[in-house]
Design a protein around this motif. Structure first.
Motif, mmCIF file in Angstrom:
data_model
loop_
_atom_site.group_PDB
_atom_site.id
_atom_site.type_symbol
_atom_site.label_atom_id
_atom_site.label_comp_id
_atom_site.label_asym_id
_atom_site.label_seq_id
_atom_site.Cartn_x
_atom_site.Cartn_y
_atom_site.Cartn_z
ATOM 1 N N SER A 1 12.760 2.989 7.717
ATOM 2 C CA SER A 1 11.562 3.094 8.536
ATOM 3 C C SER A 1 10.398 3.433 7.613
ATOM 4 N N VAL A 2 9.230 2.833 7.859
ATOM 5 C CA VAL A 2 8.072 3.039 6.987
ATOM 6 C C VAL A 2 6.807 3.255 7.811
ATOM 7 N N ARG A 3 5.827 3.889 7.177
ATOM 8 C CA ARG A 3 4.496 4.056 7.763
ATOM 9 C C ARG A 3 3.493 4.157 6.631
ATOM 10 N N SER B 1 4.495 11.939 8.066
ATOM 11 C CA SER B 1 3.743 12.226 6.843
ATOM 12 C C SER B 1 4.130 13.578 6.262
ATOM 13 N N ALA B 2 4.623 14.471 7.082
ATOM 14 C CA ALA B 2 4.945 15.818 6.610
ATOM 15 C C ALA B 2 6.285 15.896 5.894
ATOM 16 N N ALA B 3 7.270 15.098 6.320
ATOM 17 C CA ALA B 3 8.614 15.284 5.795
ATOM 18 C C ALA B 3 9.204 14.069 5.090
ATOM 19 N N SER B 4 8.594 12.902 5.209
ATOM 20 C CA SER B 4 9.185 11.700 4.629
ATOM 21 C C SER B 4 8.731 11.471 3.193
ATOM 22 N N MET B 5 9.517 10.690 2.475
ATOM 23 C CA MET B 5 9.257 10.421 1.064
ATOM 24 C C MET B 5 8.133 9.395 0.901
ATOM 25 N N PRO B 6 7.118 9.687 0.094
ATOM 26 C CA PRO B 6 6.087 8.682 -0.171
ATOM 27 C C PRO B 6 6.514 7.757 -1.311
ATOM 28 N N ILE B 7 6.121 6.492 -1.210
ATOM 29 C CA ILE B 7 6.304 5.556 -2.320
ATOM 30 C C ILE B 7 4.944 4.950 -2.645
ATOM 31 N N SER B 8 4.749 4.595 -3.890
ATOM 32 C CA SER B 8 3.477 4.035 -4.347
ATOM 33 C C SER B 8 3.459 2.528 -4.175
ATOM 34 N N SER B 9 2.283 1.992 -3.946
ATOM 35 C CA SER B 9 2.147 0.549 -3.793
ATOM 36 C C SER B 9 2.371 -0.155 -5.123
ATOM 37 N N GLY B 10 2.893 -1.362 -5.025
ATOM 38 C CA GLY B 10 3.032 -2.209 -6.198
ATOM 39 C C GLY B 10 4.130 -1.828 -7.172
ATOM 40 N N GLN B 11 4.970 -0.859 -6.824
ATOM 41 C CA GLN B 11 6.047 -0.458 -7.732
ATOM 42 C C GLN B 11 7.376 -0.536 -6.997
ATOM 43 N N ALA B 12 8.333 -1.217 -7.564
ATOM 44 C CA ALA B 12 9.653 -1.334 -6.952
ATOM 45 C C ALA B 12 10.396 -0.009 -7.052
ATOM 46 N N GLU B 13 11.033 0.363 -5.962
ATOM 47 C CA GLU B 13 11.859 1.571 -5.901
ATOM 48 C C GLU B 13 13.258 1.138 -5.461
ATOM 49 N N TYR B 14 14.285 1.678 -6.076
ATOM 50 C CA TYR B 14 15.669 1.352 -5.741
ATOM 51 C C TYR B 14 16.337 2.591 -5.153
ATOM 52 N N ALA C 1 0.878 -1.183 0.000
ATOM 53 C CA ALA C 1 0.000 0.000 0.000
ATOM 54 C C ALA C 1 0.909 1.224 0.000
ATOM 55 N N ASP C 2 0.372 2.373 -0.380
ATOM 56 C CA ASP C 2 1.177 3.593 -0.369
ATOM 57 C C ASP C 2 1.769 3.785 1.023
ATOM 58 N N ALA C 3 3.037 4.201 1.072
ATOM 59 C CA ALA C 3 3.721 4.333 2.356
ATOM 60 C C ALA C 3 4.695 5.506 2.334
ATOM 61 N N TYR C 4 4.983 6.003 3.541
ATOM 62 C CA TYR C 4 6.041 6.988 3.727
ATOM 63 C C TYR C 4 7.298 6.235 4.134
ATOM 64 N N VAL C 5 8.453 6.710 3.650
ATOM 65 C CA VAL C 5 9.719 6.034 3.900
ATOM 66 C C VAL C 5 10.755 7.042 4.373
ATOM 67 N N GLU C 6 11.562 6.617 5.324
ATOM 68 C CA GLU C 6 12.707 7.397 5.779
ATOM 69 C C GLU C 6 13.890 6.441 5.871
ATOM 70 N N ILE C 7 15.041 6.854 5.336
ATOM 71 C CA ILE C 7 16.257 6.043 5.375
ATOM 72 C C ILE C 7 17.345 6.897 6.022
ATOM 73 N N SER D 1 -2.798 0.177 6.464
ATOM 74 C CA SER D 1 -1.662 -0.691 6.766
ATOM 75 C C SER D 1 -0.848 -0.913 5.496
ATOM 76 N N ALA D 2 0.447 -0.973 5.655
ATOM 77 C CA ALA D 2 1.331 -1.211 4.511
ATOM 78 C C ALA D 2 2.456 -2.139 4.932
ATOM 79 N N ASN D 3 2.664 -3.168 4.155
ATOM 80 C CA ASN D 3 3.834 -4.025 4.320
ATOM 81 C C ASN D 3 4.846 -3.580 3.275
ATOM 82 N N VAL D 4 6.024 -3.192 3.725
ATOM 83 C CA VAL D 4 7.068 -2.762 2.810
ATOM 84 C C VAL D 4 8.177 -3.801 2.851
#
Length: 115
Positions: free
Chosen positions: A96-98, A73-86, A59-65, A103-106
């Protein structure tokens, strides 16, 4: 023509494909699944240990590395569900994800450091 010249030794490679286009590949390491919700973040317990990771979300999620990531949600990078990101990362960083609104499994797959 290579996409990156400084990566984990033999972890990632790119080259011209048969049609002249560029393709990228890496040997996958052990995948860790981070289960989060829209209100609760999930963070890797161990560091990435390599300089290249692949993220894929259910599912769509926010990511911080970062070394000590805090996902918001305000400052982290969003990623789309179902698409691989490198991502090129520091070996001593964690992911870290949210979930954005659910709910999102990353799935976090680091590049293996040897072939």
């Amino acid at each position: 023509m290579p996409l990156a010249t400084s990566n984990t030794p033999v972890a990632a490679a790119s080259n011209a494909g048969p049609d002249g286009g560029v393709w990228q590949a890496f040997k996958p390491g052990t995948t860790q699944v981070l289960a989060s919700s829209a209100t609760t973040a999930a963070t890797m317990s161990a560091v990435v240990g390599t300089t290249l990771v692949r993220l894929w979300a259910t599912a769509d999620a926010y990511v911080e590395i970062a070394a000590s990531p805090t996902v918001t949600s305000a400052a982290s990078m969003p990623i789309s569900s179902g698409q691989a990101e490198y991502f090129v990362v520091n070996p001593d960083h964690k992911v870290s994800v949210r979930g954005v609104s659910a709910s999102a499994n990353v799935h976090v797959t680091p590049a293996a450091t040897v072939l």
